[in-house]
Write a protein that holds these residues in place. Structure first.
Motif: not given
Length: 99
Positions: A15-21, A26-29, A73-86
């Motif tokens: 599931a974490s690998a699928d989340m990363l994918s 950019g499929n945050w849903d 998880d770390a990579e997901i968080r890194h990818l989410a940072e710009p979205w979270l800032e927005d």
């Protein structure tokens, strides 16, 4: 043969690998949906862990799985940072309009 507990760890890893994918595209849903699945799996793992333990040879595999989950998880968080800032800017803008 893997124990039931190890199967939970492997399912959480998948599931974490699928989340990363999903995060990479950019499929945050989908990320949120899969995060919900992880929460359920973790809850089931905790319940199962009260009834059984990993065999000594399975503990090393569990450690490797957990390390991969943490990397994902770390990579997901890194990818989410710009979205979270927005999102943060949107909320800050709304709070100024409300006051």
């Amino acid at each position: 043969m893997n124990s039931e507990l190890l199967n939970y760890y492997e399912a959480i890893e998948q599931a974490s690998a699928d989340m990363l994918s999903a995060a990479r595209t950019g499929n945050w849903d989908e990320v949120v949906k899969l995060e919900g699945a992880c929460v359920l799996l973790i809850s089931q793992l905790k319940a199962a862990a009260h009834q059984q333990q990993l065999a000594p040879n399975e503990s090393a595999l569990k450690t490797r799985i957990m390390q991969r989950i943490l990397v994902n998880d770390a990579e997901i968080r890194h990818l989410a940072e710009p979205w979270l800032e927005d999102l943060d800017h949107v909320f800050k803008g709304k709070s100024r309009m409300v006051h």
